[in-house]
Design a protein around this motif. Sequence first.
Motif, PDB file in Angstrom:
ATOM      1  N   PHE A   1      -7.599   0.260  -7.862  1.00  0.00           N
ATOM      2  CA  PHE A   1      -7.011  -0.442  -6.707  1.00  0.00           C
ATOM      3  C   PHE A   1      -6.117   0.480  -5.895  1.00  0.00           C
ATOM      4  CE2 PHE A   1      -4.012  -1.065 -10.238  1.00  0.00           C
ATOM      5  CZ  PHE A   1      -2.830  -0.655  -9.657  1.00  0.00           C
ATOM      6  N   SER A   2      -5.631   1.568  -6.511  1.00  0.00           N
ATOM      7  CA  SER A   2      -4.691   2.455  -5.812  1.00  0.00           C
ATOM      8  C   SER A   2      -5.412   3.592  -5.082  1.00  0.00           C
ATOM      9  CB  SER A   2      -3.673   3.024  -6.796  1.00  0.00           C
ATOM     10  OG  SER A   2      -4.313   3.917  -7.685  1.00  0.00           O
ATOM     11  N   HIS A   3      -6.715   3.498  -4.979  1.00  0.00           N
ATOM     12  CA  HIS A   3      -7.515   4.484  -4.238  1.00  0.00           C
ATOM     13  C   HIS A   3      -7.196   5.930  -4.667  1.00  0.00           C
ATOM     14  CE1 HIS A   3      -9.280   1.619  -1.392  1.00  0.00           C
ATOM     15  NE2 HIS A   3      -8.121   1.010  -1.442  1.00  0.00           N
ATOM     16  N   PRO A   4      -7.538   6.279  -5.912  1.00  0.00           N
ATOM     17  CA  PRO A   4      -7.280   7.656  -6.348  1.00  0.00           C
ATOM     18  C   PRO A   4      -7.977   8.687  -5.463  1.00  0.00           C
ATOM     19  CG  PRO A   4      -7.901   6.288  -8.204  1.00  0.00           C
ATOM     20  CD  PRO A   4      -8.160   5.473  -6.973  1.00  0.00           C
ATOM     21  N   GLU A   5      -9.004   8.252  -4.722  1.00  0.00           N
ATOM     22  CA  GLU A   5      -9.781   9.207  -3.926  1.00  0.00           C
ATOM     23  C   GLU A   5      -9.120   9.544  -2.585  1.00  0.00           C
ATOM     24  OE1 GLU A   5     -10.340   6.045  -4.086  1.00  0.00           O
ATOM     25  OE2 GLU A   5     -11.263   5.239  -2.280  1.00  0.00           O
ATOM     26  N   TYR A   6      -8.009   8.891  -2.250  1.00  0.00           N
ATOM     27  CA  TYR A   6      -7.355   9.168  -0.965  1.00  0.00           C
ATOM     28  C   TYR A   6      -6.728  10.564  -0.976  1.00  0.00           C
ATOM     29  CZ  TYR A   6      -7.655   4.501   1.177  1.00  0.00           C
ATOM     30  OH  TYR A   6      -8.089   3.340   1.766  1.00  0.00           O
ATOM     31  N   PRO A   7      -6.745  11.257   0.158  1.00  0.00           N
ATOM     32  CA  PRO A   7      -6.182  12.612   0.191  1.00  0.00           C
ATOM     33  C   PRO A   7      -4.651  12.636   0.078  1.00  0.00           C
ATOM     34  CG  PRO A   7      -6.927  11.948   2.356  1.00  0.00           C
ATOM     35  CD  PRO A   7      -7.334  10.863   1.435  1.00  0.00           C
ATOM     36  N   LEU A   8      -4.098  13.827  -0.006  1.00  0.00           N
ATOM     37  CA  LEU A   8      -2.740  13.956  -0.541  1.00  0.00           C
ATOM     38  C   LEU A   8      -1.649  14.352   0.457  1.00  0.00           C
ATOM     39  CD1 LEU A   8      -3.764  15.759  -3.865  1.00  0.00           C
ATOM     40  CD2 LEU A   8      -3.185  13.363  -3.550  1.00  0.00           C
ATOM     41  N   ALA A   9      -1.923  14.362   1.735  1.00  0.00           N
ATOM     42  CA  ALA A   9      -0.885  14.810   2.677  1.00  0.00           C
ATOM     43  C   ALA A   9       0.398  13.983   2.540  1.00  0.00           C
ATOM     44  CB  ALA A   9      -1.408  14.739   4.109  1.00  0.00           C
TER      45      ALA A   9
ATOM     46  N   GLY B   1       5.835   2.760   5.107  1.00  0.00           N
ATOM     47  CA  GLY B   1       5.339   3.873   4.300  1.00  0.00           C
ATOM     48  C   GLY B   1       3.840   3.964   4.133  1.00  0.00           C
ATOM     49  N   TYR B   2       3.078   3.486   5.129  1.00  0.00           N
ATOM     50  CA  TYR B   2       1.624   3.632   5.068  1.00  0.00           C
ATOM     51  C   TYR B   2       1.229   4.914   5.811  1.00  0.00           C
ATOM     52  CZ  TYR B   2       1.254  -1.317   3.665  1.00  0.00           C
ATOM     53  OH  TYR B   2       1.350  -2.519   3.006  1.00  0.00           O
ATOM     54  N   ALA B   3       0.017   5.373   5.549  1.00  0.00           N
ATOM     55  CA  ALA B   3      -0.425   6.634   6.167  1.00  0.00           C
ATOM     56  C   ALA B   3      -0.979   6.426   7.577  1.00  0.00           C
ATOM     57  CB  ALA B   3      -1.496   7.276   5.297  1.00  0.00           C
ATOM     58  N   ASP B   4      -1.121   5.173   7.992  1.00  0.00           N
ATOM     59  CA  ASP B   4      -1.809   4.927   9.268  1.00  0.00           C
ATOM     60  C   ASP B   4      -1.033   5.436  10.473  1.00  0.00           C
ATOM     61  OD1 ASP B   4      -4.206   3.169   8.364  1.00  0.00           O
ATOM     62  OD2 ASP B   4      -2.474   2.402   7.309  1.00  0.00           O
ATOM     63  N   PHE B   5       0.279   5.225  10.480  1.00  0.00           N
ATOM     64  CA  PHE B   5       1.018   5.733  11.645  1.00  0.00           C
ATOM     65  C   PHE B   5       1.030   7.263  11.676  1.00  0.00           C
ATOM     66  CE2 PHE B   5       4.600   7.093  14.150  1.00  0.00           C
ATOM     67  CZ  PHE B   5       4.296   6.475  15.351  1.00  0.00           C
ATOM     68  N   PRO B   6       1.339   7.929  10.542  1.00  0.00           N
ATOM     69  CA  PRO B   6       1.230   9.398  10.578  1.00  0.00           C
ATOM     70  C   PRO B   6      -0.144   9.878  11.050  1.00  0.00           C
ATOM     71  CG  PRO B   6       2.378   8.744   8.601  1.00  0.00           C
ATOM     72  CD  PRO B   6       1.934   7.480   9.263  1.00  0.00           C
TER      73      PRO B   6
ATOM     74  N   ASP C   1       0.828  -1.205   0.000  1.00  0.00           N
ATOM     75  CA  ASP C   1       0.000   0.000   0.000  1.00  0.00           C
ATOM     76  C   ASP C   1       0.864   1.257   0.000  1.00  0.00           C
ATOM     77  OD1 ASP C   1      -2.171  -1.596   0.015  1.00  0.00           O
ATOM     78  OD2 ASP C   1      -3.011  -0.910   1.919  1.00  0.00           O
ATOM     79  N   GLY C   2       2.048   1.145   0.584  1.00  0.00           N
ATOM     80  CA  GLY C   2       2.971   2.293   0.590  1.00  0.00           C
ATOM     81  C   GLY C   2       3.295   2.731  -0.821  1.00  0.00           C
ATOM     82  N   ILE C   3       3.428   1.756  -1.718  1.00  0.00           N
ATOM     83  CA  ILE C   3       3.679   2.090  -3.130  1.00  0.00           C
ATOM     84  C   ILE C   3       2.360   2.354  -3.850  1.00  0.00           C
ATOM     85  CG2 ILE C   3       4.518   1.204  -5.338  1.00  0.00           C
ATOM     86  CD1 ILE C   3       6.526  -0.432  -3.825  1.00  0.00           C
ATOM     87  N   LEU C   4       1.432   1.400  -3.712  1.00  0.00           N
ATOM     88  CA  LEU C   4       0.259   1.413  -4.595  1.00  0.00           C
ATOM     89  C   LEU C   4      -0.820   2.416  -4.178  1.00  0.00           C
ATOM     90  CD1 LEU C   4      -0.008  -2.439  -5.149  1.00  0.00           C
ATOM     91  CD2 LEU C   4       0.907  -0.751  -6.731  1.00  0.00           C
ATOM     92  N   ASN C   5      -0.832   2.830  -2.925  1.00  0.00           N
ATOM     93  CA  ASN C   5      -1.825   3.836  -2.510  1.00  0.00           C
ATOM     94  C   ASN C   5      -1.235   5.233  -2.373  1.00  0.00           C
ATOM     95  OD1 ASN C   5      -3.651   1.808  -2.341  1.00  0.00           O
ATOM     96  ND2 ASN C   5      -3.915   1.865  -0.131  1.00  0.00           N
ATOM     97  N   TRP C   6       0.043   5.313  -1.994  1.00  0.00           N
ATOM     98  CA  TRP C   6       0.595   6.615  -1.619  1.00  0.00           C
ATOM     99  C   TRP C   6       1.696   7.082  -2.560  1.00  0.00           C
ATOM    100  CZ3 TRP C   6      -2.916   8.480   1.316  1.00  0.00           C
ATOM    101  CH2 TRP C   6      -3.640   7.637   2.156  1.00  0.00           C
ATOM    102  N   GLU C   7       2.770   6.293  -2.676  1.00  0.00           N
ATOM    103  CA  GLU C   7       3.903   6.752  -3.491  1.00  0.00           C
ATOM    104  C   GLU C   7       3.479   6.898  -4.952  1.00  0.00           C
ATOM    105  OE1 GLU C   7       7.565   6.974  -5.691  1.00  0.00           O
ATOM    106  OE2 GLU C   7       6.152   5.330  -5.891  1.00  0.00           O
ATOM    107  N   ILE C   8       2.537   6.091  -5.389  1.00  0.00           N
ATOM    108  CA  ILE C   8       2.067   6.143  -6.784  1.00  0.00           C
ATOM    109  C   ILE C   8       1.596   7.567  -7.137  1.00  0.00           C
ATOM    110  CG2 ILE C   8      -0.330   5.440  -6.223  1.00  0.00           C
ATOM    111  CD1 ILE C   8      -0.401   3.809  -8.785  1.00  0.00           C
TER     112      ILE C   8
END
Lengths: 458, 157
Positions: A157-165, A237-242, A126-133
């Motif tokens: 699958f990469s959740h384009p709708e996720y926010p961008l922080a 590299g997931y957004a959950d800890f931040p 997810d670090g690559i496919l949801n965020w770094e992508i």
Amino acid sequence: MSFFAVLGAIVTILAAGFGALQLVLPSRVRTGFASACALSWLFGTCIVSALIWVVGFVARGAIVPTIVALICVALPLVVCRIKGPPSFWWPDWRRLRAIDVVLASILAAQVVIIFYLSCVHTLGGDGILNWEIKARYAYENAGVLPATYLQDSGRAFSHPEYPLAIPYTELWLYFWLGDSNQFWAKTIFPLFYLAGVILLSSIIAQLTGKTWTGLVGSILLFFIPQVSVGGGSVIVGYADFPLSVFYLATIGYLIRACRPDVDGSFPVYGVCLAFLPWVKREGIVLWVFAALCGALVIVLRKKSPKNLLALLPGLSVIAGWKLYLLRMHAVSSFDFSPLSLSTLQCSIHRLGSILSELGSELAATDKWSFLWALAVIAAAFFLRRYRDIRASVVLAAVIGPICVYVLSYTFSAWPNYIAHLQLSISRLLMHVTPLVVLLIVAALPPNSAQVSEALSAD
Amino acid sequence: MKISRVAHISFWSIALAFFFCLSALRISRVAFKNSIHFIGPFHSTDSFFFFDTGRPNSSERLIELFGSIPASESVVIFTRSDERRSSFIGMMVAYLAWPHPVEIIDVIDRSPARADHHLETPGAYVFCRVNPPPSCRRGERFGETLEVVTAEKVAIK
């Protein structure tokens, strides 16, 4: 060379965050230097990412990072010019006890280990496919997320709708590096860990009145495998800890704001609250509970109703992002069915198996050690010790999101909703983990008298 | 009062000691089994492809391959849902295939992951842990598990 480029990116993030922090704090308030740095990092990442997004509407290419960098540098200078130089307090090293020094050394070693682990591990899936992508595609598209990506159902699958922080903080590093780079992108996550342990130490120490409890709390965080090495942990590299660090700061500063003698905490709460939905979609759930807790504090502590305005920035972030997605015709992943009473009626039978799975998850010692068992015991101590609104705030902030997350799986659109839960529940539980640590560690000091009286004084 | 204080301290000391010991074992097992490698722009994807195919620098090679077909042409990726690694590598390929439109097809249920869009002309077919049909000429292979066949190499019987 890359190291210095990344350093430049980090320093500008800190500068922007520091400027924003000074802007929201009342002039006479002195902050701890370490807490100020941690908050500057949190504020900075959201300000820089939001600026890149906003500037991207009117500019492209090298102009985007140039404008953002100028704002990052100008903001603290302008704020210092208007409000005067910042005032920090530093720990008095001569008054530190040996136990504090030992605990601080262990904590420092843990932070170094997290940096090391972050280097040797890859970004997670997810670090690559949801965020770094998103960072990579935006970098290749002159600093703006391509509309074709947002509308690309093949990449839903990469959740384009996720926010961008998170992705746009990585993008900021790419601007400085002059190229996208999966290795350097990871460097922001140990910094979130560092900010998290500083804030956790400071919030617990202020709550309990003891420095050692704060340090023990931060050390404890490292010993939760799900946080330090698990899937979705700090190092992948997931957004959950931040997000969990933002939530800790939000609730932690709200608890501080409950005390009549602490000034400047409510504005910090307001800013952290606004950033929650910008970090991850689930941030909206956390925003709702943190906002309800804030409203409760305003009413019960008889604060000015003007403080309710602190809820507005978060609402604007939620509405603004939603509007943007609608305007861009962004695709969404189909993880959940639309919320409706009829859907709930059809799938309410799932609740039994979901709760059973949740029980197994909480008892999984390979992920959580005894965290949740200790949390239940500590909650009783916490309630006995803090017989005021702070207990209600902390417990509501921990239990509320867990209930919503659990209930959400009844709406899972996956053919196997248990597989859906098993895949994601650990990461969702991470959102409240630092607060659970706070709950446990606040129960540690044997002397309870002074803390229970702290609020009843006024 | 004193007894309750001693009981309190003893309880939490023992509880935290158990907590730390149990976690330390788990963390040390997981944490120190890796070492730094593949420092580069594709640090993570290269590692994943290396783990799956045994071939280094696969990301750059895939990007080069996709770069040789017009950007408007799509990339069709075949995966199998009964193998988790296949779907994962399929998504990694989709990540690298930008700016080409992609379609991920699960050969087990024979349906595209999302069927509500119309793809451009396929420019390449990627087989992730899926055997290409015999009608395909041999494409670019990445180990035993990943193969990319450009459209011109697909001979329809």
